[in-house]
Design an enzyme around this catalytic site. Structure first.
Site, PDB file in Angstrom:
ATOM      1  N   HIS A  59      12.459 -24.099  19.893  1.00 28.82           N
ATOM      2  CA  HIS A  59      11.549 -23.001  19.571  1.00 28.82           C
ATOM      3  C   HIS A  59      10.845 -22.482  20.829  1.00 28.82           C
ATOM      4  O   HIS A  59      10.853 -21.270  21.101  1.00 28.82           O
ATOM      5  CB  HIS A  59      10.511 -23.491  18.554  1.00 28.82           C
ATOM      6  CG  HIS A  59       9.502 -22.462  18.155  1.00 28.82           C
ATOM      7  ND1 HIS A  59       9.576 -21.765  16.978  1.00 28.82           N
ATOM      8  CD2 HIS A  59       8.373 -22.003  18.786  1.00 28.82           C
ATOM      9  CE1 HIS A  59       8.560 -20.918  16.893  1.00 28.82           C
ATOM     10  NE2 HIS A  59       7.802 -21.052  17.977  1.00 28.82           N
ATOM     11  N   GLU A  60      10.259 -23.381  21.584  1.00 25.55           N
ATOM     12  CA  GLU A  60       9.498 -22.942  22.756  1.00 25.55           C
ATOM     13  C   GLU A  60      10.402 -22.334  23.822  1.00 25.55           C
ATOM     14  O   GLU A  60      10.002 -21.411  24.531  1.00 25.55           O
ATOM     15  CB  GLU A  60       8.668 -24.095  23.318  1.00 25.55           C
ATOM     16  CG  GLU A  60       7.618 -24.638  22.364  1.00 25.55           C
ATOM     17  CD  GLU A  60       6.692 -23.581  21.784  1.00 25.55           C
ATOM     18  OE1 GLU A  60       6.488 -22.542  22.448  1.00 25.55           O
ATOM     19  OE2 GLU A  60       6.182 -23.786  20.674  1.00 25.55           O
ATOM     20  N   HIS A 117      10.962 -18.704  23.118  1.00 25.02           N
ATOM     21  CA  HIS A 117       9.921 -17.869  23.733  1.00 25.02           C
ATOM     22  C   HIS A 117      10.206 -17.680  25.223  1.00 25.02           C
ATOM     23  O   HIS A 117      10.048 -16.580  25.771  1.00 25.02           O
ATOM     24  CB  HIS A 117       8.554 -18.533  23.584  1.00 25.02           C
ATOM     25  CG  HIS A 117       7.928 -18.383  22.232  1.00 25.02           C
ATOM     26  ND1 HIS A 117       7.784 -17.174  21.598  1.00 25.02           N
ATOM     27  CD2 HIS A 117       7.374 -19.313  21.399  1.00 25.02           C
ATOM     28  CE1 HIS A 117       7.177 -17.349  20.443  1.00 25.02           C
ATOM     29  NE2 HIS A 117       6.921 -18.633  20.286  1.00 25.02           N
ATOM     30  N   HIS A 164      12.557 -14.979  26.100  1.00 30.60           N
ATOM     31  CA  HIS A 164      11.982 -13.643  26.006  1.00 30.60           C
ATOM     32  C   HIS A 164      11.381 -13.224  27.350  1.00 30.60           C
ATOM     33  O   HIS A 164      11.403 -12.040  27.716  1.00 30.60           O
ATOM     34  CB  HIS A 164      10.913 -13.647  24.915  1.00 30.60           C
ATOM     35  CG  HIS A 164      10.730 -12.342  24.206  1.00 30.60           C
ATOM     36  ND1 HIS A 164       9.977 -12.213  23.070  1.00 30.60           N
ATOM     37  CD2 HIS A 164      11.177 -11.085  24.474  1.00 30.60           C
ATOM     38  CE1 HIS A 164       9.985 -10.958  22.656  1.00 30.60           C
ATOM     39  NE2 HIS A 164      10.698 -10.253  23.506  1.00 30.60           N
TER      40      HIS A 164
END
Length: 678
Positions: A466-467, A470, A473
């Site tokens: 998940h991290e 990010h 991105h």
């Protein structure tokens, strides 16, 4: 001023954290704040007619020394807090808020940007978008206010900055100060890997024996495995008491009055700007648009989630009674019986899984997935960072540097809880341009001894993916201006890349390649892998319900008149929902840091589910077009989602990628809740 705070000289442009001392921050802050104020004043007072370059573009770099200083300081405050840094936070918060208010409420800047906006059609597309967002930001900050309303807005913003700092520090204090010793005669049910982690936690704090702390990677498995019901209750109550005045810090860390004041001030801030309430203000620029759209989505998922949770509660109550306990199913029972059922129905044994989910193996899985999707390459290097545990990688593609990535993975008493992604610097193309420096922070249980493997749970592995979603991105960002770069997007769009990237952890080919036994190097057996995947939705009634409770309470707090007693309003919302008694909110109000430690997720905790609607639909796009690693779909994802930042509105970016609006069907399917929908 220590030049290392703003002119970073470490490897690949990193700060030299070994040359930074706490005493350096206050004088540096004074100097950088003065430079920022002078730079902004020069733009506002410029006698030349306003142009994009002398106003909007100039604002993008006006505060660069202050931004770099704050990036270093607030990174350290989050990952390695101490009394000196906590005191500095309390000093800096109101001064930063006051500076932000002066800048964003300056009518001269407003007039200049508005004049540029009137001729925006002559600008390049990204310049036009930046001008629109700058004007919107000034307007929403109160630049159009006058007289008493203007003065009051500045006071409100300054007070909110102080309160959010206090709220976060109170939660950290309660987390840091609690330990629960578990004697040898009360260890029944606890697996060896958890006992080792409890010993390591004790050693880290200079204690003997085994302890439970409020680190999620420790307390959640304790609640899942401990057969001692009284100890489970003690641990659960401490975990959920953070910030409510009954925790380790007592009245000093009571966040309830702070939450009430924050809600009142947010409402006042919104009404000063002409909005009905804070939710109307906050949601206006988001994809959702208004509270009605948010509530409609959440309620659409609530019905099947609650039905699943109630069926599970009935099953667990039977199991509780079969164990000779005649009372009701309590919150500290749920995870214990859910884990017992998962093991019985799916033959799922965390002890059998963990040797295959070492941190090293899962980092390899993350990097390999990113490489296969986006052709990224990773080279680890040494740098003087804030802890010897922190690791650094240079990320390149086709020989070109894309980013520097830092990973800080292990829990420490000085680190705030949870997991997050931040950046020390943003990507942009100003002048020679700048590539991002991205930081992933987690709170995994450290290895038992130096050099020993660090074992992750299945949830931990999801957090790692998940991290890094990010991080992608940031890493793949290709825009002109820092304020529209990377994750600087609508709050209900920002979780799309992170939640989407989690899907690759669950791909058999990823696990087959990377989930290898820490001691033997053997791949995870296919039947074990299949059991893990089959058990993925085993407790989705609980997970979805506890999340929705928090999201709906957050929305209720910020819709209409703010509650004088947030705890009473929290109870009312849960009663109106008919929330299962054994499933409390994921984040109760006194430690709801997403909502009260700043404005980021205030009236916006729903955004995880809003983004999940898109991430489920986005992964369907891969499966419809050749599989999880389809290169054409990955290229489209990078082109329209990961590289664009906020250079276009989020709904436009989504439609460019998917060519249709997302629907809730894929989300319900992914959570295994479709069978509960009539």
């Amino acid at each position: 001023m220590n030049p290392e705070l703003t002119e970073w000289t470490g490897p690949l442009g990193l700060p030299r954290f070994d040359l930074i001392r706490d005493a350096d921050f206050a004088p540096a802050f004074d100097a950088c704040l003065k430079l920022a104020e002078e730079a902004v004043e020069a733009i506002a007072a410029n006698p030349e007619p306003p142009t994009f370059q002398n106003t909007v573009a100039a604002l993008e770099t006006a505060e660069e020394p202050l931004n770099r200083l704050c990036a270093v300081f607030y990174t350290l405050a989050g990952v390695d807090s101490n009394p000196a840094r906590e005191d500095l936070q309390r000093q800096f918060a109101p001064r930063l808020a006051a500076h932000g208010a002066r800048t964003s409420m300056d009518p001269r800047l407003f007039d200049r940007v508005e004049a540029i906006h009137q001729d925006r059609d002559e600008l390049a597309p990204q310049d036009q978008r930046l001008t629109e967002l700058t004007l919107r930001g000034l307007r929403r900050s109160g630049a159009g206010l006058t007289g008493a309303a203007r003065a009051r807005m500045a006071q409100v913003r300054e007070r909110l900055a102080v309160l959010s700092t206090d709220f976060a520090q109170n939660v950290l204090a309660d987390e840091r100060d609690f330990t629960m010793a578990v004697p040898d005669d009360r260890l029944s049910g606890l697996p060896d890997w958890l006992l080792r982690a409890m010993r390591a936690a004790a050693r880290e704090r200079g204690l003997s024996g085994r302890i439970v702390t409020l680190n999620r990677s420790l307390i959640v498995p304790f609640l899942e495995y401990a057969e001692d019901r009284a100890l489970r209750e003690t641990a659960w109550r401490a975990w959920t008491a953070r910030g409510d005045g009954s925790g380790a810090g007592g009245a000093k860390t009571d966040n309830r009055p702070i939450a009430a004041e924050i809600l009142a001030l947010r409402h006042e801030r919104a009404t000063l700007l002409g909005y009905a309430d804070f939710a109307s203000y906050k949601l206006e620029p988001e994809m959702a648009g208004n509270a009605g759209n948010v509530e409609a989505l959440l309620k659409q998922v609530w019905t099947p989630a609650k039905a699943r949770a109630e069926a599970d509660a009935a099953r667990f109550t039977q199991m509780l009674h079969a164990d000779g306990v005649n009372g009701a199913l309590e919150p500290w029972d749920w995870r214990f019986y859910a884990e017992r059922r998962r093991k019985a129905e799916h033959e799922f044994d965390e002890a059998a899984v963990k040797p295959y989910l070492t941190l090293e193996a899962m980092i390899g899985a993350v990097f390999d997935t990113a490489s296969r999707l986006f052709r990224l390459e990773f080279r680890e290097f040494q740098a003087p960072l804030w802890s010897p545990e922190v690791r650094a990688w240079e990320i390149t593609r086709d020989g070109r540097q894309m980013a520097v990535f830092l990973g800080d993975y292990f829990a420490r008493p000085s680190k705030r809880s949870g997991a997050w992604c931040s950046s020390l610097q943003q990507q942009h193309r100003i002048g020679a341009g700048q590539r991002p420096i991205v930081v992933n922070v987690c709170n995994f249980t450290p290895p038992e001894a130096p050099g020993a493997p660090a074992y992750l749970s299945w949830d931990d592995a999801h957090t790692l993916f998940h991290e890094f979603g990010h991080a992608l991105h940031h890493i793949l960002s290709q825009v002109d201006w820092p304020s529209i770069s990377g994750t600087s997007v609508a709050r209900d769009f920002v979780e799309l890349p992170s939640q989407l990237f989690e899907h690759w952890l669950e791909q058999p080919e990823v696990l087959d390649r990377h989930a290898r036994h820490a001691e033997t190097g053997a791949p995870m057996p296919a039947e074990l892998r299949d059991r893990i995947l089959a058990a993925g939705n085993a407790d989705q009634g609980f997970a979805t319900t506890e999340y929705l409770e928090s999201a709906l309470v957050d929305l209720a707090f910020h819709t209409g008149t703010p509650p004088a007693d947030p705890m009473a309003r929290q109870a009312e919302v849960l009663a109106e929902l008919g929330a299962p008694a054994a499933i409390p909110m994921r984040h109760a109000t006194p430690h709801f840091a997403h909502v009260f430690s700043g404005d980021g997720y205030s009236a916006g905790y729903y955004s995880y589910m809003w983004s999940e609607v898109m991430d489920a639909d986005a992964f369907e796009a891969f499966l419809e077009n050749g599989g999880a690693f389809d290169p054409a779909t990955a290229a489209r994802l990078e082109e329209w989602i990961l590289s664009k930042g906020d250079s276009l509105p989020a709904d436009e970016l989504w439609l460019k990628f998917r060519e249709r609006k997302p629907g809730v069907h894929a989300l319900l399917k992914g959570r295994g809740l479709l069978t509960d929908v009539s």
